[in-house]
Design a protein around this motif. Structure first.
Motif, mmCIF file in Angstrom:
data_model
loop_
_atom_site.group_PDB
_atom_site.id
_atom_site.type_symbol
_atom_site.label_atom_id
_atom_site.label_comp_id
_atom_site.label_asym_id
_atom_site.label_seq_id
_atom_site.Cartn_x
_atom_site.Cartn_y
_atom_site.Cartn_z
ATOM 1 N N CYS A 132 0.840 -1.200 0.000
ATOM 2 C CA CYS A 132 0.000 0.000 0.000
ATOM 3 C C CYS A 132 0.873 1.247 0.000
ATOM 4 O O CYS A 132 0.560 2.235 -0.669
ATOM 5 C CB CYS A 132 -0.905 0.025 1.224
ATOM 6 S SG CYS A 132 -2.207 -1.194 1.150
ATOM 7 N N VAL A 140 2.132 1.823 -3.598
ATOM 8 C CA VAL A 140 1.132 2.251 -4.563
ATOM 9 C C VAL A 140 0.546 3.605 -4.185
ATOM 10 O O VAL A 140 0.353 4.477 -5.022
ATOM 11 C CB VAL A 140 0.020 1.199 -4.690
ATOM 12 C CG1 VAL A 140 -1.028 1.653 -5.684
ATOM 13 C CG2 VAL A 140 0.598 -0.121 -5.115
ATOM 14 N N LEU A 182 -7.608 4.002 2.681
ATOM 15 C CA LEU A 182 -6.977 3.376 1.509
ATOM 16 C C LEU A 182 -7.899 3.483 0.307
ATOM 17 O O LEU A 182 -7.480 3.861 -0.790
ATOM 18 C CB LEU A 182 -6.670 1.904 1.788
ATOM 19 C CG LEU A 182 -5.450 1.589 2.633
ATOM 20 C CD1 LEU A 182 -5.255 0.093 2.706
ATOM 21 C CD2 LEU A 182 -4.220 2.245 2.064
ATOM 22 N N VAL A 183 -9.164 3.131 0.519
ATOM 23 C CA VAL A 183 -10.105 3.149 -0.607
ATOM 24 C C VAL A 183 -10.270 4.575 -1.124
ATOM 25 O O VAL A 183 -10.141 4.847 -2.327
ATOM 26 C CB VAL A 183 -11.474 2.590 -0.179
ATOM 27 C CG1 VAL A 183 -12.468 2.715 -1.312
ATOM 28 C CG2 VAL A 183 -11.339 1.143 0.245
ATOM 29 N N MET A 185 -7.332 5.970 -2.996
ATOM 30 C CA MET A 185 -7.188 5.393 -4.332
ATOM 31 C C MET A 185 -8.235 5.961 -5.280
ATOM 32 O O MET A 185 -7.954 6.245 -6.436
ATOM 33 C CB MET A 185 -7.319 3.863 -4.256
ATOM 34 C CG MET A 185 -6.080 3.188 -3.783
ATOM 35 S SD MET A 185 -4.738 3.362 -4.940
ATOM 36 C CE MET A 185 -3.646 4.467 -4.196
ATOM 37 N N VAL A 186 -9.460 6.118 -4.762
ATOM 38 C CA VAL A 186 -10.520 6.600 -5.638
ATOM 39 C C VAL A 186 -10.240 8.033 -6.087
ATOM 40 O O VAL A 186 -10.441 8.384 -7.242
ATOM 41 C CB VAL A 186 -11.886 6.507 -4.924
ATOM 42 C CG1 VAL A 186 -12.949 7.245 -5.699
ATOM 43 C CG2 VAL A 186 -12.275 5.048 -4.769
ATOM 44 N N PRO A 205 -5.836 7.969 -7.833
ATOM 45 C CA PRO A 205 -5.414 6.613 -8.195
ATOM 46 C C PRO A 205 -3.952 6.509 -8.602
ATOM 47 O O PRO A 205 -3.365 5.447 -8.494
ATOM 48 C CB PRO A 205 -6.326 6.253 -9.371
ATOM 49 C CG PRO A 205 -6.885 7.528 -9.852
ATOM 50 C CD PRO A 205 -6.899 8.479 -8.702
ATOM 51 N N GLN A 206 -3.384 7.594 -9.052
ATOM 52 C CA GLN A 206 -1.985 7.494 -9.498
ATOM 53 C C GLN A 206 -1.019 7.621 -8.335
ATOM 54 O O GLN A 206 0.182 7.581 -8.516
ATOM 55 C CB GLN A 206 -1.693 8.514 -10.602
ATOM 56 C CG GLN A 206 -1.560 9.946 -10.125
ATOM 57 C CD GLN A 206 -2.912 10.601 -9.885
ATOM 58 O OE1 GLN A 206 -3.883 9.987 -9.472
ATOM 59 N NE2 GLN A 206 -2.978 11.891 -10.121
#
Ligand SMILES: Nc1ncnc2c1ncn2[C@@H]1O[C@H](COP(=O)(O)OP(=O)(O)OP(=O)(O)O)[C@@H](O)[C@H]1O
Ligand SMILES: Nc1ncnc2c1ncn2[C@@H]1O[C@H](COP(=O)(O)OP(=O)(O)OP(=O)(O)O)[C@@H](O)[C@H]1O
Ligand SMILES: [Mg+2]
Ligand SMILES: [Mg+2]
Lengths: 262, 410, 300, 235, 350
Positions: free
Chosen positions: B336, B339, B378-379, B382-383, B386-387
């Protein structure tokens, strides 16, 4: 003199399909040889066998680099083939889309340079020099290809034609003595195609031999010294452009009657 | 900005969530006593929460759209991504760097031992993140078992110290090397697997290492672990807890700097380029004469080396190791970090590691909710991004002056 | 010999349990290429919904057959609703994001759902009522295989056949496959890609819920953490069989279950997972795309 | 039949199309020519709803379609053969063709159309049980066109149909384009690099330059235009 | 008023092991509420600092450092032995006394490494001793299968059991020694193995979720094997989960304290406050809180030497009766007895 590339009895089967059927083919030093044939004749498959991406079912692939002895390419991994001095482009463009134009070409230099992990970390003199040399040479190639002004652009942002040329530049960076081009003119307009014609001629004049797959007959006929024609994996004709243009079998299978319209 | 229709839709959304959460949030059963507790008030919370979340996203989207319109009409200038700006403009990053650098330098002097201690943990994850970044972010090999190498490092210190009395500084490089050899050992058979197949095999490998540590008692002392591992020595002095944590802190700072230095150099080298290319297109890479297996192995082994070294530090810091510290969740968190930070971006990884590791610590106040929040963050991150926090920065190359003029745009 | 047969059946049971979860994994992976770490949690939520429904119904005095049917329905409906919502919230916005972003989103979702159930319900293990009764006709074989094992085995087989049929022959199935292979083109032939993906999640989640119900009833207890462990194993099984392939997921699950069972029986259960994962590594070395996965040579 | 009114399309923040307006009458063959990267494919993608325009209107038979999702647009009878073929690689050739008819309900007619396609391209019939991904480039192109034909579109959008095709097949494809235009009254919007060929079959043509329409006229007029000849015909 | 006295409560309060840690928090809260209601300890209010360590050693060090830097006076916790081991050196260096309600690893007290450590639960070896003696002497079984859950607690216990059986001089033998994977979906293979080994009894080291699964499988296979387990299983949840299959299962646990007024008092309080049965280690946690607060009160200071002295020398009333601590830190008087499930309840045997 030995031909640069000598293919003997090359056969490639995919399950039940025989994509190449005992193909014999030769390329001599400094020649532009074209490989044409209907769609699905096995041209790309031939390139894939030659460059180690597919393992041929039978046959010999013999390479005689200028001034060196003959060696078999069968069973070599793709990277080894490239090291031998064969470089290719892809029918469906396979650049590194998120790397810059310059980096794409620099990757081509990889197999001719040797800096290792420790060199990278300590950046010793040799590594620094080598890196400088990579940049210089890559830019030189880009200039020759006519992409130098875009060196800092991401490859994915290039127009189609430029991407095709970048593939050629990248291949040239591996220092090949023979270049395999798979439909380099596809997707180019006539104007761009004629520029490509000039480019390929220049490359040949630099001393490279070229094996070319192309459906643009105008380009093929004006460029090639010698042409092989495939159909259903078999060679149906070979000869000079003039011979091929008038070969009834080729006309029937591939060219059609009135070629000028194509 | 919010129309009546949005409200209507928002109500529908909250209705859906009320339905969705009904059995779990409203009903609580005790199957043994056979009693049902109805918690109707939860329904209201869910409805309110989902309605607000919906409106918030709507507003966010609407504002983004409005911005784009304005940009198009030329009313406002396009805002450069702050991450990119931070890194590309010297005027900005230099002062920031100095301030942050100074901050880190005096950190243990002004803050409590506890703060220093969790910062040490965070810094360990910075290094782990940077190490995994080589494998995942740069070379594009999805490794879900990174923690295995971490375990190798930790246990090599614990065991070598216990059996042979080797000290921290001796084992630090040994741990790195051992982990690297494990990386190569695993890499040989599996690196030809593609994408997610590699992921599951590495996950399996991580589990295998943990299970062996758990079951092979005579070797690893099994689940009860190894305790009383010495902290790193400092010129043979005995340090108090506070001092020894401060010492670890500076040690970690050095380690982080060292890692950044190495990773940065690696990325900007011939090898680093090959890794990037491999991530983009393997077949084209091979056709360019790059030895796929070897290049991947190098990445794998290098990534493992860092994990091994941090493992040694981990063992020294906790003074205790047992297999429970090396679960899949650990790998997942390190992943995580990579990313979330932005694949292949060093600064991004550092920022993400600090956020992800410090967040649960500072969320201790909400102890029940912290893992819930962690997951949600985390969600949401990312939403909306995202990059990653800082998308990878492009590398620049020195162009020889002789050619420069020719390159200017026509 | 008896011992062998016993181990064989226990392996089969284990395998079918994995299979019910693995099917959902494989479907989602097949269509959007995402390792849906939250799938195990959907299974767990299915089990919880089943527990709540069946308890409420039995307190209200429904007869057992009605309880079983209604519970099955409720858990399938709610699990599907969760699957659907998770996809819309956490994955759909990431359709065009870098490859690993949805994976992180999935990991986050998995943590979120675990803790959500933990907070909304409890961290304790809860007893799960035996919804599958002991059939009399199975009694002579009880030493080998219990009634619930039998039900699970049969369900798995039926579900696999149904799914294979769905994917191979129905319009929706074709649309799923098309979407899986080329999303843009699928749109261009008139497929509503968002709907198809949602349908996939819904089906996968419903399967997980059926799994949740059967397995919970077989084991007799659940807590919020059961999804995670089972999920990892099921995912391993799906990869073993060739991820994206429906029969592959089932085959992989059986192989995994049998390996674990025999490893336990003839070696030691200390290392059953080591065996399982080593088998995975071995198989992937020789068949890099899994047992039934197509090791297609990439056409260049 | 189809009308684009001042559409602007963006990739992220990059504007690819600037105020494109064009009009296609029913039964016409219209061609769009332009250099690499001019925005031809983008125009088609905007029509199909894959990359919807940010501003402007697209009308199909007078109805706005720029807010519809791609599948709805296909359902109206607008089909596209995208650049780069986009064959479903793991579906067989037959299944690929079947996907073309995804929205069709008339089973019998569909079967007939399939036979018709197999007549047009016998090689596809030979290969019908093979995965589409294994076909050669040219075979894939034939399959892509056939797949679109299976949808019985009213408006067919073709993006560089001749790319990578053998000369013989290129001519065959153009014959087929003319044929379906004539026989089924299918309106055709053709994007081509081979401007020479395209302008020969087309009724009218538009010239696109860096996202803007710079010229439009009868095809024959464009064919004779000196600028066009120089820039696009390589004469 | 005097400075408040700070008592740390550390353990797993979130994550999958939360159910072992949370009861301790509740116990401490209930006891401290009483004490504060009566004016605190020597006039000083007691403040609880609750910190989560999710049972992970590395987090436990952070937790410990945090508590230490908050100048905690004593600590109740940690819950898991591993986390406790990692945290103890930090407390030791800071001179903080730690009392765990649940960490049973023998090393903690017996190694002598942690003089600041106490516990209100007996260590694994004592428990294993009880189990083995009971199996051999009372049940007179000859063949015993020893199963564990591969965990710190379970495996440690199982190893002691194995050792004691082997030392029994041939009265019984270990026919199977094996670990099961916690959380695995199905244990029938292990159960087959038990069946084949011909074991008359199973000694299981671990917690109730696994125990109930194994027992259920054993009964489903119509096997009559006796099941003996530990404190992790002597939990009402086990009976509830395993239902009728739990009948006849033996488990060791602290001597029956349900009649003890203190036990009753706090269990009732818990029932009233949370409408639920208290969970694992609740009584032990009550005992630890009482012992520590008592020591703080009697010592009259927060000096750890003074506290330690009281802990070692003076009895304190707890749910386990009056206890004090031996030199190593183990509670004297907190032993184990054997229970059996009869009609859905644990009943003390003997
Ligand atoms: N990986 C593969 N698996 C199965 N069949 C293949 C594979 N690659 C190629 N083929 C088959 O081999 C034949 C030759 O394909 P190839 O790509 O070489 O054709 P080509 O001559 O390059 O055609 P084009 O000019 O259209 O590109 C085709 O019929 C194709 O279906
Ligand atoms: N996905 C994308 N992201 C960003 N920019 C893009 C993308 N696709 C295309 N572009 C840019 O949009 C412009 C128009 O591209 P388009 O593909 O429509 O050109 P084209 O006329 O079809 O060219 P070609 O003849 O090469 O097919 C180009 O400048 C291209 O670089
Ligand atoms: Mg080809
Ligand atoms: Mg285009």
């Amino acid at each position: 003199m030995e031909p640069l590339l000598n293919i003997i009895g090359l056969t490639m089967d995919f399950g039940g399909i025989r994509a190449l059927d005992s193909l014999d083919l030769r390329v001599r030093h400094g020649e532009i040889v074209a490989l044409i044939g209907p769609n699905g004749a096995g041209k790309t498959t031939f390139f894939n066998c030659l460059t180690g991406i597919y393992k041929p079912s039978a046959g010999d692939l013999l390479l005689t680099p200028p001034g060196k002895g003959t060696r078999r390419l069968n069973g070599l991994k793709p990277n080894k083939v490239t090291q031998q001095g064969l470089a290719r482009t892809f029918q469906n463009i396979r650049l590194f889309p998120n790397m810059t134009v310059l980096e794409n070409v620099m990757i081509g230099r990889h197999c001719r340079t040797r800096a290792k992990v420790l060199g990278a970390i300590f950046r010793n003199h040799k590594t620094v020099l080598e890196e400088k040399e990579i940049v210089r040479l890559s830019l030189e190639i880009l200039e020759k290809i006519g992409l130098a002004d875009m060196y800092d652009e991401f490859a994915k942002n290039l127009p189609y034609g430029a991407q095709r040329r970048l593939e050629i530049a990248r291949a040239l960076a591996t220092d090949p003595f023979m270049l395999l081009l798979d439909e380099p003119a596809a997707g180019m307009n006539p104007q761009e195609t004629s520029e490509l014609d000039d480019l390929i001629t220049t490359i040949r004049d630099d001393g490279l031999s070229i094996l070319l797959i192309e459906h643009d007959m105008k380009l093929v006929m004006s460029l090639s010294d010698y042409i092989f024609v495939l159909d259903y994996g078999k060679k149906i004709a070979e000869g000079t452009p003039e011979e091929i243009r008038n070969n009834p079998a080729v006309i029937k299978a591939y060219l059609g009657e009135d070629i000028d319209n194509a | 900005m919010i129309s009546f229709k949005d409200i209507q839709k928002g109500l529908l959304v909250s209705l859906w969530f009320v339905f969705l959460t009904f059995p779990l949030m409203v009903i609580k059963v005790n199957p043994i006593e056979r009693v049902i507790t109805w918690r109707w008030q939860n329904m209201g919370w869910v409805a309110l929460g989902s309605f607000c979340y919906y409106l918030a996203t709507k507003i966010y989207k609407a504002r983004k759209l409005a911005r784009q319109q304005q940009i198009k009409l030329g009313l406002i200038k396009e805002r450069v991504d702050w991450g990119q700006r931070l890194l590309s403009e010297r005027k900005i990053y230099l002062p920031v760097l100095i301030v942050v650098g100074l901050g880190f330098l005096i950190f243990p002097l002004v803050l409590s031992t506890y703060q220093t201690n969790i910062m040490v943990t965070a810094l360990m994850y910075v290094v782990l993140g940077l190490g995994l970044n080589i494998v995942v972010g740069v070379a594009g090999l999805l490794d879900l078992g990174y923690v295995a190498f971490y375990a190798v490092g930790a246990y090599s210190y614990a065991l070598l110290n216990m059996h042979y009395g080797l000290g921290f500084w001796t084992v630090l490089p040994i741990g790195g090397l051992l982990a690297a050899s494990f990386g190569i050992l695993l890499g040989f058979p599996v690196l030809r697997l593609r994408g997610d197949y590699l992921a599951i095999v590495t996950l399996g490998f991580g589990e295998i290492i943990r299970l062996i540590l758990e079951n092979w008692n005579s070797f690893s002392h099994g689940p009860s672990g190894i305790s009383n591992i010495p902290r790193p020595g400092f010129l043979g002095l005995h340090l108090s807890l506070g001092h020894s944590i401060t010492y670890m802190y500076y040690l970690m700072i050095l380690m982080v700097l060292f890692t950044i230095f190495v990773v940065n150099r690696l990325q900007n080298s011939r090898i680093g380029r090959a890794w990037f290319a491999l991530r983009e297109d393997e077949i084209a890479c091979q056709a360019m004469g790059i030895d796929k297996t070897r290049t991947k192995l190098t990445a794998f082994a290098l990534g493992a080396t860092w994990a091994g070294m941090v493992g040694v530090i981990f063992a020294a810091k906790t003074t205790f190791v047992n297999p429970a510290s090396f679960t899949f969740l650990e790998s997942a968190i390190i992943l995580c970090i990579v990313v979330l930070g932005g694949m292949g971006s060093i600064i991004g990884v550092i920022v993400a590691a600090l956020i992800l590791i410090l967040m649960p610590e500072y969320l201790r106040a909400f102890s029940d909710y912290r893992m819930l929040v962690f997951g949600a963050v985390l969600v949401i991150m990312m939403v909306f991004r995202p990059q990653g926090i800082i998308a990878n920065v492009r590398r620049t190359y020195k162009i020889p002056d002789a050619i420069k003029p020719k390159l200017s745009r026509k | 010999m008896d011992y062998f047969v016993e181990l064989f059946f226990s392996g089969l049971t284990r395998g079918s349990i994995y299979a019910l979860i693995a099917l959902g994994y494989t479907m989602v992976y097949g269509i959007i290429g995402l390792i849906n770490f939250a799938h195990g949690e959907i299974y767990m939520i299915g089990a919880f919904t089943a527990l709540i429904t069946s308890t409420v119904l039995s307190i209200f005095g429904f007869p057992l057959p009605a309880i079983v049917i209604l519970t099955l329905l409720a858990s399938a409906i709610w699990a599907s609703a969760y699957g659907f919502t998770v996809e819309k919230l956490a994955y759909q916005p990431l359709r065009n994001a870098p490859r690993l972003s949805p994976l992180i989103s999935a990991i986050g979702m998995s943590m979120f759902l675990q803790n959500y159930v933990l907070l909304a319900q409890t961290s304790d293990f809860l007893p799960f009522p035996a919804l599958i009764p002991d059939f009399d006709f199975m009694e002579p074989y009880a030493g080998f295989i219990g009634s619930s094992d039998m039900v699970i085995l049969v369900t798995t087989t039926v579900v696999m056949l149904l799914l294979t049929w769905l994917i191979k022959f129905t319009r929706t199935g074709k649309a799923m496959r098309a979407t899986a292979q080329d999303r843009k083109m699928a749109m261009l032939v008139g497929i509503n890609v968002d709907n198809i993906i949602s349908i996939t999640f819904v089906i996968g989640s419903a399967l997980a819920a059926i799994g949740g119900l059967l397995i919970a009833s077989h084991i007799g207890q659940i807590n919020f953490y059961i999804g995670f462990i089972a999920g990892i194993k099921a995912f391993t099984a799906a990869v073993l069989g060739g991820i994206g392939s429906i029969p592959g997921a089932v085959l992989g699950s059986f192989i995994l279950g049998l390996t674990e069972s025999f490893a336990t029986g003839y070696v030691s259960s200390d290392y059953e997972d080591v065996f399982a994962f080593s088998l995975l590594v071995l198989i992937l070395i020789f068949r890099p795309a899994g047992i039934l996965g197509k090791a297609s040579i990439e056409k260049v | 039949m189809l009308e684009l009114k001042n559409i602007c399309t963006y990739y992220g923040n990059i504007q690819a199309l600037h105020d494109i307006s064009l009009k296609i009458e029913e039964g016409d063959i219209i061609t769009l020519i332009g250099a690499n990267g001019a925005g031809k494919s983008t125009t088609l993608m905007s029509i199909s709803g894959i990359i919807p325009p940010r501003t402007g209107e697209i009308l199909f038979k007078g109805q706005p379609i720029h807010n519809l999702s791609p599948d709805k647009i296909v359902a109206l009878g607008i089909c596209q053969v995208p650049e780069g073929r986009h064959i479903f690689p793991d579906l067989t050739v037959a299944e690929n063709l079947d996907m073309g008819a995804f929205l069709r309900k008339d089973k019998e007619q569909t079967t007939k159309d399939l036979d018709y396609i197999y007549d047009l391209f016998p090689i596809l019939k030979d290969r019908r049980n093979q995965p589409g991904g294994n076909l050669s480039g040219g075979e894939q192109q034939m399959l892509a066109i056939s797949r679109a034909l299976m949808a019985k579109p009213q408006l067919l959008l073709l993006d560089e149909p001749s790319m990578g095709l053998a000369p013989l097949v290129t001519r065959q494809i153009f014959d087929i384009i003319k044929k379906i235009n004539r026989e089924h009254n299918t309106t055709i919007f053709l994007v081509e690099q081979n401007a020479n060929l395209a302008l020969k079959v087309a009724d009218r043509g538009y010239v696109l330059e860096t996202g803007r329409i710079t010229l439009h006229d009868k095809a024959s007029t464009l064919l004779a235009d000196e600028d066009v000849q120089k820039a696009y015909l390589g004469i | 008023a005097a400075d408040p006295i700070k008592i740390g409560v550390a353990g797993a309060h979130s994550g999958d092991l939360a159910s072992y840690g949370l009861p301790t928090v509740k116990a401490a809260e209930l006891v401290i509420k009483d004490i504060n209601a009566k004016g605190g300890i020597n006039g000083a209010k007691v403040e609880l600092l609750v910190e989560d360590d999710v049972c992970k050693p590395e987090v436990a060090t952070n937790t410990a450092t945090k508590l230490v830097s908050q100048k905690v006076n004593v600590v109740i916790g940690h819950i898991c032995s591993g986390a406790t081991k990692a945290a103890l050196p930090i407390y030791r260096d800071a001179g903080v006394i730690v009392m765990s309600p649940s960490a049973t690893n023998p090393d903690l007290t017996q190694s002598g490494d942690y003089p600041n450590f106490y516990r209100t639960i007996a260590s694994d070896d004592a428990q294993a001793r009880t189990e083995v003696d009971f199996a051999i002497n009372n049940l007179k079984v000859k063949k015993i299968a020893v199963i564990h859950d591969k965990g710190d607690y379970g495996k440690g216990l199982a190893e002691f059991a194995k050792k004691f059986i082997e030392q029994s001089g041939g009265k019984a033998e270990v026919v199977l020694f094996e670990g099961v994977t916690p959380g695995a979906v199905d244990y029938s293979a292990v159960v087959q193995k038990i069946k084949r080994s011909g074991a008359e009894a199973v000694i299981f080291g671990g917690y109730h979720p696994e125990a109930s699964k194994i027992v259920t499988q054993i009964r489903k296979k119509r096997m009559k094997t006796t099941f003996i387990s530990d404190d992790g299983v002597k939990d009402d949840t086990f009976i509830k989960v395993a239902g009728k299959n739990a009948e006849g299962v033996y488990a060791t646990g602290p001597a029956d304290v349900s009649s003890n007024p203190l036990t009753k008092k706090y269990r009732d309080k818990h029932q009233k406050a949370y409408k639920a049965e208290p969970g694992a280690f609740f009584d032990n946690a009550v005992a630890a809180t009482l012992a520590l607060t008592n020591a703080l009160a009697k010592a009259g200071s927060t000096d750890s030497a003074a506290i330690a002295k009281v802990l070692h020398t003076q009895d304190v009333a707890t749910p386990f009766g009056d206890i004090r601590f031996d030199k190593k830190g183990d509670a004297i008087g907190v032993g184990f007895s054997m229970y059996q499930v009869k009609d859905g309840k644990y009943v003390q045997v003997q």
